[in-house]
Design an enzyme around this catalytic site. Structure first.
Site, PDB file in Angstrom:
ATOM      1  N   GLU A 113      -6.517  -3.691 -13.551  1.00 38.74           N
ATOM      2  CA  GLU A 113      -6.879  -4.747 -12.511  1.00 38.74           C
ATOM      3  C   GLU A 113      -8.099  -5.096 -12.622  1.00 38.74           C
ATOM      4  O   GLU A 113      -8.976  -5.618 -11.894  1.00 38.74           O
ATOM      5  CB  GLU A 113      -6.843  -3.717 -11.234  1.00 38.74           C
ATOM      6  CG  GLU A 113      -5.413  -3.441 -10.712  1.00 38.74           C
ATOM      7  CD  GLU A 113      -5.526  -2.588  -9.450  1.00 38.74           C
ATOM      8  OE1 GLU A 113      -6.519  -2.487  -8.828  1.00 38.74           O
ATOM      9  OE2 GLU A 113      -4.507  -1.928  -9.051  1.00 38.74           O
ATOM     10  N   ASN A 169      -3.322  -3.003 -17.597  1.00 37.97           N
ATOM     11  CA  ASN A 169      -2.194  -2.765 -16.543  1.00 37.97           C
ATOM     12  C   ASN A 169      -2.790  -3.656 -15.161  1.00 37.97           C
ATOM     13  O   ASN A 169      -4.077  -3.663 -14.955  1.00 37.97           O
ATOM     14  CB  ASN A 169      -2.205  -1.251 -16.244  1.00 37.97           C
ATOM     15  CG  ASN A 169      -1.335  -0.980 -15.225  1.00 37.97           C
ATOM     16  OD1 ASN A 169      -0.169  -1.300 -15.488  1.00 37.97           O
ATOM     17  ND2 ASN A 169      -1.609  -0.184 -14.208  1.00 37.97           N
ATOM     18  N   GLU A 213       4.213   0.784 -12.314  1.00 36.29           N
ATOM     19  CA  GLU A 213       4.228   1.644 -11.010  1.00 36.29           C
ATOM     20  C   GLU A 213       5.066   1.130  -9.854  1.00 36.29           C
ATOM     21  O   GLU A 213       4.721   0.831  -8.847  1.00 36.29           O
ATOM     22  CB  GLU A 213       2.633   1.432 -10.413  1.00 36.29           C
ATOM     23  CG  GLU A 213       1.702   1.734 -11.299  1.00 36.29           C
ATOM     24  CD  GLU A 213       0.335   1.490 -10.911  1.00 36.29           C
ATOM     25  OE1 GLU A 213       0.250   1.307  -9.896  1.00 36.29           O
ATOM     26  OE2 GLU A 213      -0.688   1.456 -11.996  1.00 36.29           O
ATOM     27  N   ASP A 231       7.553   0.363  -6.877  1.00 38.34           N
ATOM     28  CA  ASP A 231       8.233   0.632  -5.649  1.00 38.34           C
ATOM     29  C   ASP A 231       8.623  -0.411  -4.998  1.00 38.34           C
ATOM     30  O   ASP A 231       8.131  -1.666  -5.247  1.00 38.34           O
ATOM     31  CB  ASP A 231       7.137   1.686  -4.906  1.00 38.34           C
ATOM     32  CG  ASP A 231       5.867   1.289  -5.077  1.00 38.34           C
ATOM     33  OD1 ASP A 231       5.568   0.064  -4.936  1.00 38.34           O
ATOM     34  OD2 ASP A 231       5.039   2.208  -4.834  1.00 38.34           O
ATOM     35  N   HIS A 276       4.358  -3.211  -7.596  1.00 36.88           N
ATOM     36  CA  HIS A 276       4.593  -2.669  -6.109  1.00 36.88           C
ATOM     37  C   HIS A 276       4.966  -3.825  -5.430  1.00 36.88           C
ATOM     38  O   HIS A 276       3.983  -4.797  -5.020  1.00 36.88           O
ATOM     39  CB  HIS A 276       3.038  -2.435  -5.604  1.00 36.88           C
ATOM     40  CG  HIS A 276       2.579  -1.096  -6.399  1.00 36.88           C
ATOM     41  ND1 HIS A 276       2.899   0.180  -6.268  1.00 36.88           N
ATOM     42  CD2 HIS A 276       1.351  -0.732  -7.429  1.00 36.88           C
ATOM     43  CE1 HIS A 276       2.207   1.124  -7.196  1.00 36.88           C
ATOM     44  NE2 HIS A 276       1.246   0.281  -7.591  1.00 36.88           N
TER      45      HIS A 276
HETATM   46  C1  XIL Z   1      -2.838   5.310  -6.176  1.00 39.99           C
HETATM   47  C2  XIL Z   1      -2.354   6.716  -6.185  1.00 39.99           C
HETATM   48  O1  XIL Z   1      -1.092   6.894  -6.205  1.00 39.99           O
HETATM   49  C3  XIL Z   1      -3.181   7.659  -5.178  1.00 39.99           C
HETATM   50  O2  XIL Z   1      -3.035   9.045  -5.298  1.00 39.99           O
HETATM   51  C4  XIL Z   1      -4.704   7.045  -5.097  1.00 39.99           C
HETATM   52  O3  XIL Z   1      -5.202   7.686  -3.994  1.00 39.99           O
HETATM   53  C5  XIL Z   1      -4.774   5.659  -4.870  1.00 39.99           C
HETATM   54  O4  XIL Z   1      -4.322   4.947  -5.850  1.00 39.99           O
HETATM   55  N1  XIL Z   1      -2.615   0.631  -8.473  1.00 39.99           N
HETATM   56  C6  XIL Z   1      -2.867   1.615  -9.235  1.00 39.99           C
HETATM   57  C7  XIL Z   1      -2.850   3.196  -8.834  1.00 39.99           C
HETATM   58  O5  XIL Z   1      -3.201   1.402 -10.618  1.00 39.99           O
HETATM   59  O6  XIL Z   1      -3.707   3.994  -9.623  1.00 39.99           O
HETATM   60  C8  XIL Z   1      -2.782   3.302  -7.626  1.00 39.99           C
HETATM   61  O7  XIL Z   1      -2.181   4.534  -7.333  1.00 39.99           O
HETATM   62  C9  XIL Z   1      -1.886   2.408  -6.916  1.00 39.99           C
HETATM   63  C10 XIL Z   1      -2.247   1.001  -7.044  1.00 39.99           C
END
Ligand code: XIL
Length: 396
Positions: free
Chosen positions: A197, A238, A312, A314, A274
């Site tokens: 990020e 990422n 990641e 969802d 996400h």
């Molecule tokens: C989230 C984790 O799942 C949580 O456990 C943590 O508290 C906060 O972050 N982008 C990312 C991840 O790269 O590391 C994040 O994960 C979600 C957003």
């Protein structure tokens, strides 16, 4: 475990041969050939059977049904995975039912036991308990690991975030941190999310501690330091909202193109995906356009010689438009999996969590307590989204 390398395939033929020729002796020798293991062997216990010696990777795989996500992904040399295993999510490697579900849902897990605050809570003092527990499970179950994350502006410990360090000190802190972690897991973590990020929503480099201290060089330096510590690991940039079109994917494309042009050791781009409800609602309202943008981005990143992992994923129900939201969610998952699988260098799809009771987005916005963004429901039963991905993996 494929996590295909840039220009190198990780002993795929050898692995197939091993599985066919069976079992214990060959499996052990194949694992040794695939990757040198400098670190001590994983804990010999299987999370579902305490005290029972770890199964070989070949046996662990053989124990999954032929139509499981793991078996289907293995057959087509694609990586399917689950991420976000730390903290309360360690139930995935501790609870026997969750552990068995995870084992057959994944060829790779993302070990996110590397948030700075967890792993280096005091300067120079490292704590690997969570990461090790997850890593031991992965090794015992023959599942590959992605490592998350080395450089991020979030999850920093107070000593770092509120410390008053000079630029040179921060440079040294960052190098020490990266190299301590990557060298310790050398041979265990196949792919790292090195920088996470670094681009903001306007397409500028994000204003972070690292940018302020080191300028934009922190990105290149981080990749070079990680590569020094494990020359065989695949190194990823990422980010989120970077899979399709717009200022963020544009900026990331030019960033990684520039890194490649200067021979910085970067091997891939991670698309978090996400799909919670901003521009991402395009997947509900105009999916053909969203998928076309994604396919074009996969193509151009692949043309740079980079792999792409969906890292990641969802799909929140909150902005979905159809009455049957689980069916619509399944269609989105399936279409994204199909788009990835169709792109030669999109080599992995990882969701951020296993089941709806344990998603990180639960509780993040009004009404999210009843959201259901993942592939398994609150009783660990596979959802339509699971079946949609399975159908894509089964296609030849
Ligand atoms: C989230 C984790 O799942 C949580 O456990 C943590 O508290 C906060 O972050 N982008 C990312 C991840 O790269 O590391 C994040 O994960 C979600 C957003």
């Amino acid at each position: 475990m494929y996590l295909r390398g840039s220009g190198r395939r990780v002993s795929v033929g050898l692995r197939t041969l091993c599985a066919a020729a069976l079992v214990v002796v060959l499996a052990v020798s194949c694992a040794a050939t695939r990757r040198p293991e400098s670190a001590p062997a994983a804990s010999a216990s299987d999370a579902s059977s305490p005290g029972v010696p770890a199964r070989s990777p070949a046996l662990a795989e053989a124990s999954c049904p032929a139509d499981s996500l793991r078996s289907l992904a293995t057959a087509r040399r694609f990586d399917i995975g689950i991420g976000g295993l730390i903290q309360s999510n360690r139930y995935m490697v501790r609870d026997s039912m969750a552990s068995q579900t995870l084992r057959c849902a994944a060829t790779v897990i993302t070990n996110n036991g590397f948030y700075w605050s967890a792993v280096e809570p005091r300067q120079g003092s490292f704590s690997f308990a969570q990461a090790d527990e997850i890593s031991a499970w992965a090794q015992a179950n023959g599942v590959a690991q992605r490592g998350h994350v080395l450089v991020w502006h979030n999850s920093l410990p107070a000593w770092l975030e509120h410390g008053s360090f000079t630029g040179d000190e921060l440079r040294s802190i960052l190098k020490t941190h990266i190299q301590a972690i990557v060298s310790r897991y050398r041979g265990k973590i196949r792919a790292w999310d090195v920088v996470n990020e670094a681009v903001d929503d306007r397409g500028n480099l994000r204003d972070t501690l690292w940018l302020r201290a080191l300028g934009s060089d922190f990105i290149e330096l981080s990749f070079r330091w990680a590569h020094e510590a494990d020359p065989d690991a695949l190194l990823f940039y990422n980010d989120y909202r970077n899979e399709g079109a717009g200022v963020v994917p544009e900026r990331i494309y030019s960033l990684v193109r520039d890194l490649k042009a200067r021979a910085v050791p970067i091997h891939g781009v991670g698309l978090q995906m996400h799909l919670i409800g901003g521009r991402e609602t395009m997947y509900a309202t105009n999916r053909p356009a969203a998928l076309a943008e994604m396919a074009a981005n996969l193509k151009r990143l692949g043309d740079l010689g980079l792999q792409v992992h969906v890292t990641e994923m969802d799909v929140s129900l909150v902005k979905l438009t159809e009455v049957d939201k689980l069916a619509q969610q399944a269609a989105i998952y399936g279409d994204i999996a199909r788009t990835c699988v169709a792109a030669p260098r999109c080599t992995a799809l990882v969701t951020w969590g296993l089941d709806d009771a344990h998603s990180w987005i639960t509780g993040r916005y009004a009404g999210s307590d009843t959201d259901a963004p993942l592939l398994y429901d609150r009783g660990l039963r596979p959802k339509p989204a699971h079946d949609a991905i399975r159908a894509v993996l089964a296609l030849r």
